[in-house]
Motif scaffolding. Structure first.
Motif: not given
Ligand code: 4AZ
Length: 307
Positions: A55-76, A127-128, A185-190
């Protein structure tokens, strides 16, 4: 062996993310030491992408550009440094998040998903390290019963959220036969995964562009044995001829989007960003198919995906 191959890539490297985030984090007592060894070997320079290329070859994006992308979290389980992020997910309904089945496995969590009391979905946070967006408790986890942890086939799970997200966060899944699956087909991963293949985890959301590859190319890359096996029915692969554009550890479960629709979930691969070793994704048309089987969906069709 395929089984140990997949585990060497998936389990230890996600755990490695936790170790990086919080060195003193106590791993599950059931996590064997050998998994850490596997992590280290999987992260050896030979298998890592060249520094800076990935993510790798990657560029920063704002989550508003990809609002379906979520983080899974467990601080425990994973410590608080990066808000407990350990995998990605995709909003496919206002109370439904799709992720990789392997993200809900003991190999990743160090325990059963059920016993992770603080499992949350973080939405609308670029930003996490910030406290923007929402942290939503997960009310139910349904792992695809057809998931095969030895090959990573059928790698998806559904999470039901305790609170609804806005419809604007929901992305449509591409059904079988959708032109978005066409090779070329061109695709984007985040995601918030490893930036270099060396345990350098992003705290801010990033994306990279790549192309859907033909099943023949994917089969050539992963014919079985040490490199893993590509199963066309439930997987697709994507990358660039010279490598360098790829998802990596910590991105698992996150979205691959083409023509405005969800076509893949980050699942596995040999290393990150290596030429000839494209990233392998869960084929989302399989999720669409499975959700039409009411028995698996745990209720009526479209459970949790309510408008
Ligand atoms: C992982 O272990 C993983 N380069 C995710 C993606 C890829 C490899 C491994 C693809 O979560």
């Amino acid at each position: 062996m395929r089984r140990s191959f997949v585990r060497a890539l998936v389990r230890p490297l996600v755990l490695a993310a936790a170790a990086t985030a919080l060195p003193l984090l106590s791993m599950s007592p059931t996590s064997p030491t050998s998994s850490t060894t596997g992590a280290l070997s999987a992260l050896s320079p030979a298998s890592a992408a060249p520094a800076g290329s990935v993510v790798i070859g990657s560029f920063p994006i704002d989550v508003s550009e990809s609002p379906w992308t979520v983080a899974l979290s467990s601080r425990d389980r994973f410590g608080g440094t990066r808000a407990g992020q350990f995998c990605g997910g995709v909003v496919i309904g206002r109370t439904t998040v799709l992720t990789a089945a392997h993200c809900m496995g003991e190999d990743v969590l160090g325990t059963s998903a059920k016993s992770v009391r603080d499992l949350k979905v973080i939405s609308n946070r670029t930003d996490l390290l910030s406290n923007r967006g929402q942290e939503i408790p997960v009310r139910a986890v349904r792992v695809n019963p057809d998931y095969d942890s030895s090959s990573n086939a059928e790698d998806f799970a559904l999470l039901t959220l305790a609170v609804s997200l806005p419809q604007s966060s929901v992305i449509e899944m591409a059904a079988s036969g959708d032109p978005a699956y066409k090779p070329g087909t061109s695709a984007m991963v985040s995601g918030w995964g490893d930036l270099t293949g060396g345990g350098d985890y992003a705290h801010s959301l990033r994306a990279t562009r790549l192309h859907v590859l033909s099943d023949a190319r994917c089969q050539e890359a992963y014919p079985g044995g040490a490199e893993g096996v590509y199963v066309a029915r439930s997987m697709l692969c994507a990358g660039e001829a010279g490598g360098g554009h790829d998802a990596c550890q910590g991105d698992s479960g996150g979205p691959l989007v083409a023509k405005g629709k969800l076509i893949g979930l980050v699942s596995w691969g040999s290393g990150c960003g290596r030429a000839g070793s494209p990233g392998v994704y869960t084929r989302v048309s399989e999720v669409v198919r499975a959700r039409h089987l009411d028995a698996w969906a745990g209720g009526p069709r479209g459970t949790g995906g309510g408008a």
